[in-house]
Design a protein around this motif. Structure first.
Motif, mmCIF file in Angstrom:
data_model
loop_
_atom_site.group_PDB
_atom_site.id
_atom_site.type_symbol
_atom_site.label_atom_id
_atom_site.label_comp_id
_atom_site.label_asym_id
_atom_site.label_seq_id
_atom_site.Cartn_x
_atom_site.Cartn_y
_atom_site.Cartn_z
ATOM 1 N N PRO A 164 -4.937 3.434 -2.736
ATOM 2 C CA PRO A 164 -4.198 4.715 -2.949
ATOM 3 C C PRO A 164 -4.158 4.713 -4.528
ATOM 4 N N GLY A 165 -3.440 6.712 -4.899
ATOM 5 C CA GLY A 165 -2.931 6.721 -5.483
ATOM 6 C C GLY A 165 -3.033 7.954 -5.714
ATOM 7 N N LEU A 166 -3.017 8.780 -7.487
ATOM 8 C CA LEU A 166 -3.132 9.553 -7.859
ATOM 9 C C LEU A 166 -4.907 9.536 -8.234
ATOM 10 N N VAL A 167 -5.118 10.362 -7.709
ATOM 11 C CA VAL A 167 -6.908 10.545 -7.822
ATOM 12 C C VAL A 167 -7.723 10.397 -9.484
ATOM 13 N N HIS A 197 -6.827 -2.878 -3.064
ATOM 14 C CA HIS A 197 -6.142 -2.160 -2.051
ATOM 15 C C HIS A 197 -4.889 -2.377 -2.899
ATOM 16 N N HIS A 198 -4.047 -1.341 -3.267
ATOM 17 C CA HIS A 198 -2.455 -0.672 -3.932
ATOM 18 C C HIS A 198 -1.369 -1.851 -3.611
ATOM 19 N N ILE A 199 -1.714 -1.738 -2.219
ATOM 20 C CA ILE A 199 -0.182 -2.190 -1.111
ATOM 21 C C ILE A 199 -1.095 -3.812 -1.155
ATOM 22 N N ALA A 200 -2.145 -4.087 -0.806
ATOM 23 C CA ALA A 200 -2.365 -5.742 -0.957
ATOM 24 C C ALA A 200 -1.897 -6.661 -2.445
ATOM 25 N N GLY A 201 -2.109 -5.342 -3.684
ATOM 26 C CA GLY A 201 -1.422 -5.780 -5.085
ATOM 27 C C GLY A 201 0.164 -5.954 -4.998
ATOM 28 N N ALA A 229 -4.373 -10.009 -6.080
ATOM 29 C CA ALA A 229 -4.795 -9.195 -4.893
ATOM 30 C C ALA A 229 -6.370 -9.772 -4.875
ATOM 31 N N GLY A 230 -6.716 -9.376 -6.394
ATOM 32 C CA GLY A 230 -8.615 -9.453 -6.094
ATOM 33 C C GLY A 230 -9.223 -10.922 -6.095
ATOM 34 N N ASP A 233 -20.104 -2.267 -6.125
ATOM 35 C CA ASP A 233 -20.988 -1.833 -7.150
ATOM 36 C C ASP A 233 -20.532 -1.081 -8.217
ATOM 37 N N LEU A 234 -22.161 -0.368 -8.498
ATOM 38 C CA LEU A 234 -21.060 0.135 -9.477
ATOM 39 C C LEU A 234 -21.215 1.940 -9.779
ATOM 40 N N ASP A 235 -20.963 2.135 -8.160
ATOM 41 C CA ASP A 235 -21.038 3.261 -7.336
ATOM 42 C C ASP A 235 -19.631 3.843 -6.661
ATOM 43 N N LEU A 236 -18.952 2.248 -7.567
ATOM 44 C CA LEU A 236 -16.863 2.137 -6.904
ATOM 45 C C LEU A 236 -16.912 2.960 -7.878
ATOM 46 N N ASN A 237 -15.953 3.951 -5.976
ATOM 47 C CA ASN A 237 -15.307 4.952 -6.930
ATOM 48 C C ASN A 237 -13.734 5.056 -6.359
ATOM 49 N N ALA A 238 -12.862 6.179 -7.014
ATOM 50 C CA ALA A 238 -11.569 6.760 -6.840
ATOM 51 C C ALA A 238 -11.383 6.884 -5.725
ATOM 52 N N ASN A 239 -10.008 6.267 -5.024
ATOM 53 C CA ASN A 239 -10.026 6.951 -3.274
ATOM 54 C C ASN A 239 -8.354 6.508 -3.186
ATOM 55 N N PRO A 240 -8.425 8.475 -3.715
ATOM 56 C CA PRO A 240 -6.678 8.489 -3.166
ATOM 57 C C PRO A 240 -6.005 8.428 -2.146
ATOM 58 N N GLY A 241 -6.610 8.295 -0.742
ATOM 59 C CA GLY A 241 -6.027 7.864 0.400
ATOM 60 C C GLY A 241 -6.922 6.312 1.081
ATOM 61 N N LEU A 242 -6.700 5.511 0.416
ATOM 62 C CA LEU A 242 -8.242 4.186 0.361
ATOM 63 C C LEU A 242 -6.913 3.508 1.368
ATOM 64 N N PRO A 243 -7.681 3.641 3.316
ATOM 65 C CA PRO A 243 -6.443 2.573 3.226
ATOM 66 C C PRO A 243 -6.356 1.450 3.575
#
Ligand SMILES: [Zn+2]
Lengths: 356, 233
Positions: free
Chosen positions: A106-109, A134-138, A332-333, A344-354
């Motif tokens: 998550p983060g600022l979109v 995931h940012h927290i996993a990082g 983490a990666g 895939d190449l359609d990966l999107n940013a998700n500000p509320g990623l669980p």
């Protein structure tokens, strides 16, 4: 267009070959979830070859906090330069890389989008596999640069946006035992700092003042229901504002050092107590600390003392790896690299990623 | 020279590949869908259709604004990262010029227009051959008030023109012309072709420092930024 794309085939073949030949894994990490533009290269998940961090803190200072639009603008201006610096410092070229890991949320979109767009482009242009993180996993995996993880483990994540107790039974598995119901601990720090007219970012100033004062002012601790691992800091923050307000009404002065010490004591007591309750209940082998507030001296000292007393293996990353950085994202990666989980190449940013 | 053109500065997403002033392929949509999700798969698909890998590109051109802040940033980050990763030159082209280019041979003033909210528009002015006014953000009322006394016909282009068509008609009357629907969308084929020309003329952009043209007034921008939500760290 999906798995059958030329890019996906090339990336998969490269991955297979790299794994078969046992070539060292050089992962590029990109982190742009808030106000740090960071790019890192790590070898085999544990060794940092470079970790360039361009902080925008001076730019946001005049606004008294992070302005999302300003953060996004700066990321665009810096992203390729920082990536180049990371490669130069690691003495590697893009062709040496094994994959690209990026914070997807998550983060600022608007900020996340810059890192995600750049990561997808590098992966596509160079035929590299792509790993969303995931940012927290990082933040949690920043600990792996200090000591190998031993499972099951518990991680206390404390930052400006997060206050969480995370249980991990193995690599890449995250179970949130408790989290904040209102403000994150770091958020409460910043708000209290502002009420004491301390400069932004306020956390380190409170920590410093707290060491010069004494916790003489009585402030509430939100324990919530029995057995709950959740947190709540908004009541504490309001109590601090009330103390200041009431003192002003009565024409009294409050020693900022004492107020800072009392506030910090209230935060730390709840964090440490809940963390060690969970350590007991879940019988974990390690306790990890993660997130920007892990830089807080008071918290580190208290956790260290308590761990020693209870014989718990405590791991705390060095200060430089507690705040947002791309090395932790690449670490983490690397777990996803080992598992072969590609985006895939359609990966999107998700500000509320669980997280899980 | 093979140049990839990209425009995601508004609802339109357009990508194209041009080689030696010849269009090889173009993909253009006008949808309220996420550029972040669709741009890379579209580039991958187009190049694959052309039997080309990214390593065969020799230049990248991108619409550098004005337009939607998020949209421009996605296109621009993708373009500059692509150019840098492949070690090829990058060129920036005005998003407004791309719209105006649809009517290159019109015997009238050409006025590309994008809505910028609060009565403002991003706009510029061209004639058959030249740019007459730089890209700017203007109050529509003031801008139309300047165009009217010229006494010349003005062709208004852009997908947002429909939002202001009535007002434009009121001020300019018969002098106002409106283009067919396809002229209202920026085309990456123009951006790629113009980019190819700029690169050949040595007017390519410095990749690392390349940034969007947001075109907001300095003071208004500062004030606006200050009013934005401030987040704790
Ligand atoms: Zn963070």
């Amino acid at each position: 267009m999906k798995q059958t794309s030329r890019w996906a085939q090339i990336a998969h073949e490269r991955y297979k070959k790299d794994r078969e030949t046992g070539k060292p894994c050089y992962l590029l990490g990109i982190e742009t979830s808030c106000d740090e533009t960071s790019v890192a290269i790590i070898r085999d998940g544990k060794e940092i070859l470079s970790n360039i961090i361009s902080s925008q803190v001076d730019i946001h200072k005049r606004f008294g906090g992070v302005v999302p639009e300003v953060a996004s603008r700066k990321h665009v201006e810096d992203i390729t330069m920082i990536t180049q610096q990371a490669l130069e410092e690691a003495k590697l070229g893009l062709d040496d890389l094994s994959g690209v890991a990026v914070t997807a949320g998550p983060g600022l979109v608007g900020a996340l989008l810059i890192g995600v767009s750049a990561a997808k482009t590098i992966a596509y242009a160079k035929g590299l596999p792509l790993f969303p993180v995931h940012h927290i996993a990082g933040h949690i995996y920043a600990n792996r640069f200090v000591k190998e993880m031993e499972f099951p483990l518990l991680c206390l994540v404390v930052s400006g946006g997060h206050t969480e107790l995370v249980y991990m039974k193995e690599h890449g598995s995250f179970e949130i035992l408790g989290q904040t119901r209102d403000d994150a601990a770091g958020e409460a720090y910043d708000k209290v700092a502002r009420s004491l007219s301390l400069p932004y970012p306020g956390g380190p100033h409170i920590d410093r003042l707290a060491h010069e004062g004494e916790a003489t002012i009585s402030l509430p601790r939100a324990w919530l229901e029995a057995g709950s691992y959740d947190f709540s800091f908004s009541g504490l923050k309001s109590a601090v504002l009330n103390v200041l307000h009431n003192a002003k009404q009565r024409g009294e002065t409050i020693k900022p050092e004492d107020l800072a010490a009392s506030f910090q004591e209230a935060v730390i007591e709840v964090l440490v107590e809940k963390a060690f309750r969970a350590v007991d209940q879940y019988g974990v082998k390690q306790l990890l600390l993660a997130g920007g507030v892990a830089a807080n001296r008071g918290l580190r000292e208290r956790l260290t003392a308590r761990s020693k007393k209870e014989g718990v293996d405590l791991v705390i990353p060095p200060l430089s790896l507690c705040t947002d950085n791309a090395a932790m994202i690449a670490a983490a990666g690397y777990i996803q690299y080992q598992k072969g989980v590609f985006a895939d190449l359609d990966l999107n940013a998700n500000p509320g990623l669980p997280l899980s | 020279m093979r140049v990839l053109g990209i425009d995601t500065s508004n609802l339109v997403m357009s990508i194209a590949v041009v080689e030696n002033n010849r269009l090889l392929g173009e993909y253009t949509t006008n949808l309220k869908k996420n550029h972040s999700i669709r741009l890379m798969p579209a580039i991958s698909l187009l190049l694959e259709e052309l039997g080309m890998g990214p390593e065969e590109l020799q230049g990248v051109a991108v619409a550098g604004g004005p337009g939607s802040y998020t949209g421009i940033r996605i296109g621009l980050t993708t373009a500059k990262t692509m150019a840098w990763s492949l070690g090829i030159p990058l060129a920036g082209v005005s998003s407004l010029e791309a719209i105006a280019a649809n009517a290159s041979f019109a015997k009238a003033y050409i006025c590309p227009l994008m809505d910028a909210r609060r009565g403002q528009v991003y706009t510029a002015l061209f004639n058959e051959e030249n740019r007459l006014q730089p890209d700017r953000i203007r109050l529509l009322d003031e801008w139309l008030g300047e165009l009217h006394p010229k006494g010349e016909r003005v062709l208004f282009l852009g997908d947002d023109v429909r939002l202001h068509q009535e007002k434009i008609g009121q001020v300019l009357g018969d002098l106002a012309l409106f283009g067919p629907a396809e002229w209202n969308l920026p085309r990456a084929s123009f951006i790629a072709r113009k980019g190819e020309k700029l690169i050949e003329e040595g007017q390519d952009a410095e990749i690392h420092s390349f940034a969007p043209q947001y075109l907001q007034l300095a003071e208004a921008e500062a004030k606006w930024l200050a009013e934005q939500k401030v987040l704790p760290k």
